[in-house]
Every structure is written in C-alpha cells, then in structure tokens.
Design an enzyme around this catalytic site. Structure first.
Site, mmCIF file in Angstrom:
data_model
loop_
_atom_site.group_PDB
_atom_site.id
_atom_site.type_symbol
_atom_site.label_atom_id
_atom_site.label_comp_id
_atom_site.label_asym_id
_atom_site.label_seq_id
_atom_site.Cartn_x
_atom_site.Cartn_y
_atom_site.Cartn_z
ATOM 1 N N GLU A 109 6.750 4.976 8.984
ATOM 2 C CA GLU A 109 8.158 5.176 9.339
ATOM 3 C C GLU A 109 8.721 6.538 8.944
ATOM 4 O O GLU A 109 9.542 7.110 9.664
ATOM 5 C CB GLU A 109 9.016 4.061 8.720
ATOM 6 C CG GLU A 109 8.906 2.721 9.422
ATOM 7 C CD GLU A 109 7.736 1.876 8.944
ATOM 8 O OE1 GLU A 109 7.677 0.684 9.292
ATOM 9 O OE2 GLU A 109 6.875 2.413 8.208
ATOM 10 N N GLU A 115 4.374 -5.156 8.103
ATOM 11 C CA GLU A 115 5.431 -5.911 7.416
ATOM 12 C C GLU A 115 5.357 -7.405 7.755
ATOM 13 O O GLU A 115 5.572 -8.259 6.895
ATOM 14 C CB GLU A 115 6.796 -5.331 7.775
ATOM 15 C CG GLU A 115 7.020 -3.975 7.115
ATOM 16 C CD GLU A 115 8.291 -3.286 7.583
ATOM 17 O OE1 GLU A 115 9.119 -2.927 6.734
ATOM 18 O OE2 GLU A 115 8.443 -3.094 8.811
ATOM 19 N N GLY A 148 6.259 -2.410 11.490
ATOM 20 C CA GLY A 148 6.669 -3.805 11.527
ATOM 21 C C GLY A 148 5.502 -4.771 11.600
ATOM 22 O O GLY A 148 5.606 -5.921 11.158
#
Length: 258
Positions: A135, A115, A112
C-alpha cells in the site's frame, strides 16, 4: 443464495468459498466484500457446516489486492469510511466468526488479499504464493487490519519491514515467519486444507467457538484474555458437547458431537 463474484461449495460438513474474479486476479471490490460477508454469515448459521475454507479461483492469485479503481478519487472522509465498513463487514467479521476459517493461499495474496488471509484463523499456502502489503507504494497504508494483524503474526520488526518496503515474500519465507502454517504444491493445497478441516470437524464446534473467542481476547487491548478464558471454560461445562465429550472419554468411545 446466488453470487456474482464468489462460489460456495459444500462437501459434507466443510464449505469452500472461492473468490471468482480471475480477470481481476480476484481483487476485492465492494460487491465482493459484501458477498463474502453474506456467504460467511449464512455458513456460520448453517448447523451442517463445521469448517470454512476460503481460496481464490485459479493458481495465479488468492486475492491480488483491493480494486484500486473503486477508491482512487476518494476524499479523506470517504477513505476512512471505506476502511471502517470493510473491516466490520469482512475482516473483523471473519476473525471473530464462530466457525473456523482456513485460508488456502494460492498465488498472490497482496494488500487486501493478505489482510483477508490474516483475518482467517490460520493459513496454508501453495509454494508459488507471494505475499505482501504494497500500500505505501500507492501513498496509502493497509486499511483492512494489516498494520495490526501482521505484527501479531510475524513480529513488529518484520511487519514494519514488509509494510515499509512494500515488498513481497515467498511462501517459504512466510512459513519461516509464522505467517502460514504449511507450504505445499498447488495440487496439494486444497486436499491438505480439507484434511485439516476434517480433523477439526471431529471436535466440538461449541468448544471451538469458545476457543476462538478466548484466543482473540488475548490480542484485545480492552479485554483480559485470561478472564475471558476462565469464563468460556466455565460456560463449556453447561453444554451438551461437554457432557458427550467427557462421557465418551470415560466410556472409551468416540464422541458424537451434535
């Protein structure tokens, strides 16, 4: 506005948002995502803020990922809802923000964290930065836009390799891939981001907001980016900034954008 997980600092027309969970390597939990949304929303409305820099506290991590403990027991439905809500609140929100956002990537930017950095309008990294989307090593895929934005930035093949191997790349490789714009020492990171932000603040915030929309439209499957550019270009002609910018050019002086 008071926050528990982030810090917001104003210096003239530049705001710096610092994710401040050093004991968790600044991992993103639901509360932090909500606070970031609230901060970006407020700063975007603040007419005195022309650029936002986002970074992590300390030198170890920008954001070391999502807070896995929050969703390790989620069902399929809960997982999908988590992804949809996070994208709407933060990642898509930042990408489409009218105010430019620069990611100052210090240390780890994983999952994240990467991201979030990719959702920003561009990225500057310290030379100790490590980036990756790990992930699949947890039996899941990137859920905050990573499978979409990474190929846009580095190409399909490199994105697939990074996602499938779950490996990290260093700052120099990220620079070679086009994932970041600059690599500097940790001491130079925020000064360079502020220097770049300062260059942006000299220009029309109204025109920059239109430019962000037009650029993003080029990556949308249901929008004609060229048509969006034509429309935005035309709308600029009706703004005070256009009148001031062209007048200043003709009068051979520096524009004073309100």
């Amino acid at each position: 506005m008071k926050f528990d997980n982030i810090l917001v600092n104003h210096q003239e027309d530049i705001a710096t948002v610092t994710i401040n969970r050093p004991n968790k390597l600044n991992a993103l939990n639901r509360d932090t995502i909500q606070e970031l949304h609230d901060a970006f929303k407020a700063l975007n409305k603040d007419k005195n803020v022309k650029v936002i820099i986002v970074t992590g506290s300390g030198e170890k991590a920008f954001v070391a990922g999502a807070d896995i403990a929050e969703f390790s027991d989620f069902s399929e439905k809960e997982g999908a809802k988590l992804s949809a809500k996070g994208q709407k609140l933060l990642f898509d929100y930042v990408e489409n923000l009218a105010t430019p956002v620069i990611a100052a990537v210090n240390g780890f930017a994983l999952g994240g964290g990467l991201e979030l950095a990719m959702a920003c309008h561009f990225r500057v990294a310290s030379d100790n930065a490590k980036m990756g989307l790990p992930e699949v090593s947890l039996g899941v895929i990137p859920g905050y836009g990573g499978t979409q934005r990474l190929p846009q930035l580095v190409g399909k093949g490199r994105a697939n390799e990074m996602i499938m191997t779950a490996g990290m790349i260093d700052a120099q490789k990220a620079l070679a891939y086009g994932l970041v714009n600059y690599v500097v020492t940790p001491e130079e990171l925020l000064p360079l981001c502020n220097k770049l932000a300062g260059k942006i603040t000299n220009n029309s915030s109204v025109a920059i907001a239109y430019a962000i929309k037009a650029v993003n439209a080029g990556f949308s499957t249901d929008t004609d980016g060229f048509e969006k550019e034509i429309k935005a270009f035309g709308e600029c002609f009706g703004t005070d900034d256009f009148k001031e910018g062209t007048t200043a050019f003709l009068e051979k002086r520096k524009a004073n954008f309100e």
